[in-house]
Design a protein around this motif. Structure first.
Motif, mmCIF file in Angstrom:
data_model
loop_
_atom_site.group_PDB
_atom_site.id
_atom_site.type_symbol
_atom_site.label_atom_id
_atom_site.label_comp_id
_atom_site.label_asym_id
_atom_site.label_seq_id
_atom_site.Cartn_x
_atom_site.Cartn_y
_atom_site.Cartn_z
ATOM 1 N N ASP A 19 0.884 -0.990 -0.119
ATOM 2 C CA ASP A 19 -0.133 0.066 0.060
ATOM 3 C C ASP A 19 0.882 1.247 -0.113
ATOM 4 O O ASP A 19 1.109 1.878 0.809
ATOM 5 N N GLY A 20 1.668 1.364 -1.031
ATOM 6 C CA GLY A 20 2.346 2.506 -1.280
ATOM 7 C C GLY A 20 3.325 2.608 -2.521
ATOM 8 O O GLY A 20 3.293 1.424 -3.007
ATOM 9 N N SER A 42 6.450 -1.113 -5.440
ATOM 10 C CA SER A 42 5.287 -1.743 -5.977
ATOM 11 C C SER A 42 4.764 -1.252 -7.326
ATOM 12 O O SER A 42 5.620 -0.581 -7.889
ATOM 13 N N GLY A 43 3.849 -1.748 -7.938
ATOM 14 C CA GLY A 43 3.199 -1.246 -9.157
ATOM 15 C C GLY A 43 2.848 0.159 -9.399
ATOM 16 O O GLY A 43 2.880 0.916 -10.169
ATOM 17 N N HIS A 44 2.637 0.741 -7.905
ATOM 18 C CA HIS A 44 2.289 2.092 -8.105
ATOM 19 C C HIS A 44 3.620 3.020 -8.364
ATOM 20 O O HIS A 44 3.339 4.169 -8.731
ATOM 21 N N ALA A 45 4.825 2.391 -8.534
ATOM 22 C CA ALA A 45 6.082 3.218 -8.710
ATOM 23 C C ALA A 45 6.266 3.174 -10.328
ATOM 24 O O ALA A 45 7.339 3.722 -10.664
ATOM 25 N N GLY A 46 5.320 2.103 -10.955
ATOM 26 C CA GLY A 46 5.573 2.098 -12.415
ATOM 27 C C GLY A 46 5.609 3.261 -13.345
ATOM 28 O O GLY A 46 4.886 4.184 -13.158
ATOM 29 N N SER A 47 6.136 3.159 -14.498
ATOM 30 C CA SER A 47 6.420 4.073 -15.502
ATOM 31 C C SER A 47 5.473 3.817 -16.791
ATOM 32 O O SER A 47 5.417 2.637 -16.962
ATOM 33 N N VAL A 175 1.294 7.340 -12.265
ATOM 34 C CA VAL A 175 0.003 8.286 -12.845
ATOM 35 C C VAL A 175 -1.382 7.804 -12.136
ATOM 36 O O VAL A 175 -2.070 8.698 -11.571
ATOM 37 N N ASN A 176 -1.420 6.579 -11.907
ATOM 38 C CA ASN A 176 -2.806 6.114 -11.035
ATOM 39 C C ASN A 176 -2.664 6.262 -9.644
ATOM 40 O O ASN A 176 -3.720 6.173 -8.942
ATOM 41 N N ALA A 177 -1.480 6.597 -9.050
ATOM 42 C CA ALA A 177 -1.301 6.812 -7.450
ATOM 43 C C ALA A 177 -1.458 8.149 -7.189
ATOM 44 O O ALA A 177 -1.090 8.564 -6.064
ATOM 45 N N ILE A 178 -2.052 8.925 -8.073
ATOM 46 C CA ILE A 178 -2.092 10.470 -7.799
ATOM 47 C C ILE A 178 -3.600 11.068 -7.987
ATOM 48 O O ILE A 178 -4.207 10.579 -8.880
ATOM 49 N N ASP A 179 -3.822 11.755 -7.142
ATOM 50 C CA ASP A 179 -5.093 12.549 -7.413
ATOM 51 C C ASP A 179 -4.990 13.716 -8.318
ATOM 52 O O ASP A 179 -4.191 14.543 -8.009
ATOM 53 N N TRP A 180 -5.793 14.033 -9.477
ATOM 54 C CA TRP A 180 -5.646 15.011 -10.381
ATOM 55 C C TRP A 180 -6.528 16.066 -10.464
ATOM 56 O O TRP A 180 -7.866 16.035 -10.191
ATOM 57 N N ARG A 181 -6.282 17.455 -10.391
ATOM 58 C CA ARG A 181 -7.139 18.469 -10.778
ATOM 59 C C ARG A 181 -6.497 19.430 -12.080
ATOM 60 O O ARG A 181 -5.747 20.156 -11.487
ATOM 61 N N VAL A 182 -7.022 19.216 -13.082
ATOM 62 C CA VAL A 182 -6.376 19.776 -14.233
ATOM 63 C C VAL A 182 -7.049 21.282 -14.532
ATOM 64 O O VAL A 182 -7.922 21.507 -14.442
ATOM 65 N N VAL A 183 -6.137 22.191 -14.380
ATOM 66 C CA VAL A 183 -6.839 23.591 -14.461
ATOM 67 C C VAL A 183 -6.855 24.389 -15.825
ATOM 68 O O VAL A 183 -7.534 24.827 -15.928
ATOM 69 N N SER A 184 -5.703 24.197 -16.708
ATOM 70 C CA SER A 184 -5.658 24.336 -17.945
ATOM 71 C C SER A 184 -5.469 23.232 -18.846
ATOM 72 O O SER A 184 -4.903 22.214 -18.547
ATOM 73 N N PRO A 185 -5.780 23.434 -20.208
ATOM 74 C CA PRO A 185 -5.560 22.252 -21.074
ATOM 75 C C PRO A 185 -4.214 21.794 -21.331
ATOM 76 O O PRO A 185 -3.330 22.651 -21.111
ATOM 77 N N MET A 199 -0.325 12.994 -3.813
ATOM 78 C CA MET A 199 -0.332 11.475 -3.764
ATOM 79 C C MET A 199 -1.373 10.905 -3.118
ATOM 80 O O MET A 199 -1.685 11.093 -2.084
ATOM 81 N N ALA A 200 -2.155 9.889 -3.857
ATOM 82 C CA ALA A 200 -3.185 9.207 -3.276
ATOM 83 C C ALA A 200 -2.642 8.084 -2.341
ATOM 84 O O ALA A 200 -3.444 7.276 -1.684
ATOM 85 N N LYS A 201 -1.504 7.609 -2.734
ATOM 86 C CA LYS A 201 -0.604 6.593 -2.051
ATOM 87 C C LYS A 201 0.652 6.993 -1.107
ATOM 88 O O LYS A 201 1.190 8.120 -1.888
ATOM 89 N N PRO A 202 1.025 6.506 -0.092
ATOM 90 C CA PRO A 202 2.066 7.008 0.367
ATOM 91 C C PRO A 202 3.462 6.699 -0.239
ATOM 92 O O PRO A 202 3.331 5.691 -1.170
ATOM 93 N N LEU A 203 4.554 7.279 -0.025
ATOM 94 C CA LEU A 203 5.724 7.077 -0.956
ATOM 95 C C LEU A 203 6.231 5.623 -0.452
ATOM 96 O O LEU A 203 6.571 4.756 -1.046
#
Length: 297
Positions: A19-20, A42-47, A175-185, A199-203
């Protein structure tokens, strides 16, 4: 390592149970006084650049964490972190150690090195980092922020990642371990891409992620956010990350205002202003190698 003390050596577990981005497995004190830590990614560190490869964000965050914990002192903070990525970092066992390279009462340089385990159980260096740690003094009477504030995000739910244009091949790992809010295109030239991230998951599983580590890990995303290239046609890999922080990056949300300049000979520079809801706190830059993907027959 010899003459070492090992704390909390754990039984290996499958990476998808972590879980991280990383699990801390062992902490060892070498005979020279250097602390070595061993981690399982973990898979949360994947590229998104390929299977079995780690994203630069968790790698940078792990090295910032090591330097921050290296002989810390009151009334100081790390104000600049530079991470040099020596090659693709595999999703294999990692060892990290940090040391004070240049001690000083007011200014000191800390360093860290990251090693990955090879298939023959040897280790090789895959990344290096340096951080300047400066003494804190009261400069409120002359404080000034050169960059304008980014409109802050409001507490609540993050954006649905499907609502902004990312290739499906990029919707993996970190990318999936992060919460996003896009402000501009995303992808519009001469218009910086702005987004709030957390970060939605701890490091590291089971421990809070420090503000410095959080900011450094997320700053690596500026290359992808600020790119003006189709990743199906081009690759744009950063070889390093430099983060300058004139204010401490407090808070769970980090804002990035990103843009990339591309030269005529395959070299680009990604740059970003780093924000917190209280205002701008620093800037980041990345050296980028741009290459055309081979045409598929």
């Amino acid at each position: 390592m010899t003459d070492s003390m090992t704390e909390g050596r754990r039984t290996a577990a499958a990476p998808d149970t972590i879980d991280g981005c990383f699990r801390l497995d062992t902490t060892e004190l070498a005979s020279d006084g250097t602390t070595w830590e061993t981690f399982t990614p973990s898979g949360h560190a994947g590229s998104p650049w390929g299977p079995g490869i780690q994203h630069g964000g968790p790698v940078a965050g792990l090295m910032a964490r090591a330097m921050e914990r290296c002989q810390p002192r009151d009334r100081t903070r790390i104000s600049r972190v530079t991470v040099e990525i020596l090659g693709p970092v595999p999703l294999s066992e990692l060892r990290v150690h940090a040391w004070v390279e240049r001690p000083g009462r007011r200014i000191e340089l800390v360093a860290a090195e990251l090693h990955s385990r090879n298939s023959d159980n040897t280790f090789r260096p895959v990344a290096k980092a340096r951080g300047w740690r400066l003494v804190n003094t009261d400069t409120r009477e002359v404080a000034h922020h050169a960059d304008s504030a980014l409109p802050p995000t409001e507490d609540g739910e993050a954006d649905d990642p499907r609502s902004f244009p990312l290739p499906d091949s990029w919707r993996v790992g970190f990318v999936n371990a992060i919460d996003w809010r896009v402000v501009s295109p995303i992808g519009v030239r001469n218009t910086p891409t702005s987004a709030w991230l957390r970060m939605a998951k701890p490091l590291v599983e089971g421990e809070p992620t420090s503000d410095l580590t959080h900011a450094v890990a997320l700053a690596d995303l500026a290359n992808g956010l600020g790119a003006r290239l189709d990743p199906h046609e081009w690759t744009f890999l950063n070889t390093e990350l430099s983060v300058h922080l004139f204010e401490p990056p407090r808070g769970s949300w980090i804002g990035l205002e990103c843009e990339t300049s591309i030269g005529h000979d395959g070299i680009a520079m990604s740059a970003a202003v780093i924000h917190t809801p209280a205002g701008p706190v620093g800037r980041s830059t990345q050296n980028v190698l741009v290459e055309k993907r081979p045409e598929r027959v």
